[in-house]
Design an enzyme around this catalytic site. Structure first.
Site, short mmCIF file in Angstrom:
data_model
loop_
_atom_site.label_atom_id
_atom_site.label_comp_id
_atom_site.label_asym_id
_atom_site.label_seq_id
_atom_site.Cartn_x
_atom_site.Cartn_y
_atom_site.Cartn_z
N ASN A 87 1.01 -1.24 0.27
CA ASN A 87 -0.08 -0.20 0.21
C ASN A 87 0.98 1.77 -0.17
OD1 ASN A 87 -1.20 2.16 0.58
ND2 ASN A 87 -2.36 1.22 2.74
N LYS A 113 0.12 4.31 -0.41
CA LYS A 113 -0.28 5.57 0.06
C LYS A 113 -0.29 6.72 -0.87
CE LYS A 113 0.12 3.07 4.89
NZ LYS A 113 0.18 3.66 6.29
N HIS A 158 -9.45 1.37 4.96
CA HIS A 158 -8.14 1.91 6.11
C HIS A 158 -7.92 2.41 6.25
CE1 HIS A 158 -3.93 3.02 6.29
NE2 HIS A 158 -3.78 1.66 6.03
N GLU A 187 -6.59 5.27 7.92
CA GLU A 187 -6.52 6.34 7.58
C GLU A 187 -7.70 7.41 6.87
OE1 GLU A 187 -2.44 6.31 5.45
OE2 GLU A 187 -2.24 5.23 7.03
N GLU A 203 -5.61 -4.75 10.30
CA GLU A 203 -4.34 -3.61 10.76
C GLU A 203 -5.03 -2.33 12.32
OE1 GLU A 203 -2.56 -2.25 6.79
OE2 GLU A 203 -4.34 -1.14 7.18
N GLY A 254 2.56 2.50 10.89
CA GLY A 254 3.41 3.09 10.45
C GLY A 254 4.33 3.81 11.78
N SER A 304 2.79 -2.23 10.28
CA SER A 304 4.50 -2.37 10.83
C SER A 304 5.24 -3.20 10.14
CB SER A 304 5.11 -1.93 11.67
OG SER A 304 4.54 -0.51 12.29
N GLY A 354 3.23 -1.18 4.15
CA GLY A 354 2.77 0.01 3.98
C GLY A 354 4.24 0.65 3.75
P1 PGA Z 1 2.82 0.61 7.51
O1 PGA Z 1 1.17 0.51 7.09
O2 PGA Z 1 3.18 -1.58 7.29
O3 PGA Z 1 3.67 1.49 7.52
O4 PGA Z 1 2.38 -0.18 9.70
C1 PGA Z 1 0.28 -0.71 6.92
C2 PGA Z 1 -0.47 -0.14 6.28
O5 PGA Z 1 -1.26 1.41 6.22
O6 PGA Z 1 -1.82 -0.54 5.20
#
Ligand code: PGA
Length: 238
Positions: free
Chosen positions: A10, A12, A95, A97, A165, A171, A202, A223
């Site tokens: 992903n 973003k 998601h 976010e 998630e 993140g 992560s 991510g």
């Molecule tokens: P991350 O993000 O791997 O940077 O923690 C995962 C995601 O938001 O799908």
């Protein structure tokens, strides 16, 4: 039956068109022998060029969001059929976010999931608890509510994917432990049966294999570590 792992990157709001094309061209030979399914959720502008760059490879391109209507006066939104038109095969929906920064509700996510299925996109539906909800012992309740709300009224889930998630792991560099993740996946498994279940938050080349070795973790949603061909290909290759 052996599972085919599903690894989803992903991106973003990262990567221009030339950066996306270069990434796909570099990644393709690195993952050519992989037994896993390799998905990349790229920015809207990069979908068509990434699809073209991925032609003949095992990389599948998709989107990170969409609107629930087929078309209309919705300035700045994008429809499922526009994503399909650009060559997208799947879409990430709900998601954290989108839920927490842009205020998306389960009802809105639900409408999008229905539209994605109707218009031929494979939905990857995300759920996850916040740190406060986990501390308050509400994790199971939150996951169940989000999942039931997001999938309400959908009788045939088809190839729909669910991604767990935990918000506190996204993140932050602090992934859930394999044991923690498996516990929540077991709950989700009870709710959605045989659908593919991903863990996200992560994930990196060091922790991906042990997470995916858990009985109810069928793959990962990545991510930060999906922005580099090296780290992403390491995750794919296991
Ligand atoms: P991350 O993000 O791997 O940077 O923690 C995962 C995601 O938001 O799908």
């Amino acid at each position: 039956m052996a599972r085919t792992p599903l690894i989803v990157g992903n991106w973003k709001m990262y990567k221009t068109i030339p950066e996306a094309v270069e990434f796909v061209e570099t990644l393709a030979p690195l993952v050519a022998d992989s037994q896993a399914e390799v998905y990349l959720a790229v920015p809207y502008t990069a979908i068509a060029p990434a699809v073209e760059a991925a032609a003949g490879s095992n990389i599948v391109i998709g989107a990170q969001n969409m609107n629930d209507s087929t078309e209309g006066a919705f300035t700045g939104e994008i429809a499922a059929r526009m994503l399909v038109d650009a060559g997208a095969k799947f879409v990430v929906l709900g998601h954290s976010e989108r839920r927490h920064v842009f205020g998306e509700t389960d009802a809105f996510v639900n409408a999008k999931v229905k539209r994605a299925i109707a218009d031929g996109l494979r939905p990857i539906v995300c759920v996850g608890e916040t740190f406060e909800q986990r501390e308050a012992g509400e994790t199971n309740e939150v996951l169940q509510m989000q999942l039931e709300g997001s999938l309400a009224g959908i009788e045939e889930l088809g190839d729909l994917v669910v991604a767990y998630e935990p918000v506190w792991a996204i993140g932050t560099g602090h992934s859930a432990t394999p044991k923690q993740a498996q516990k929540e996946h077991a709950l989700l498994r009870k709710l959605v049966g045989k659908q593919t279940l991903l863990y996200g938050g992560s994930v990196n080349p060091e922790n991906a294999a042990v997470l995916m070795a858990q009985p109810d973790i069928d793959g990962v949603l990545v991510g930060g570590a999906s922005l580099s061909e090296i780290s992403f290909s390491k995750i794919v290759k296991g």
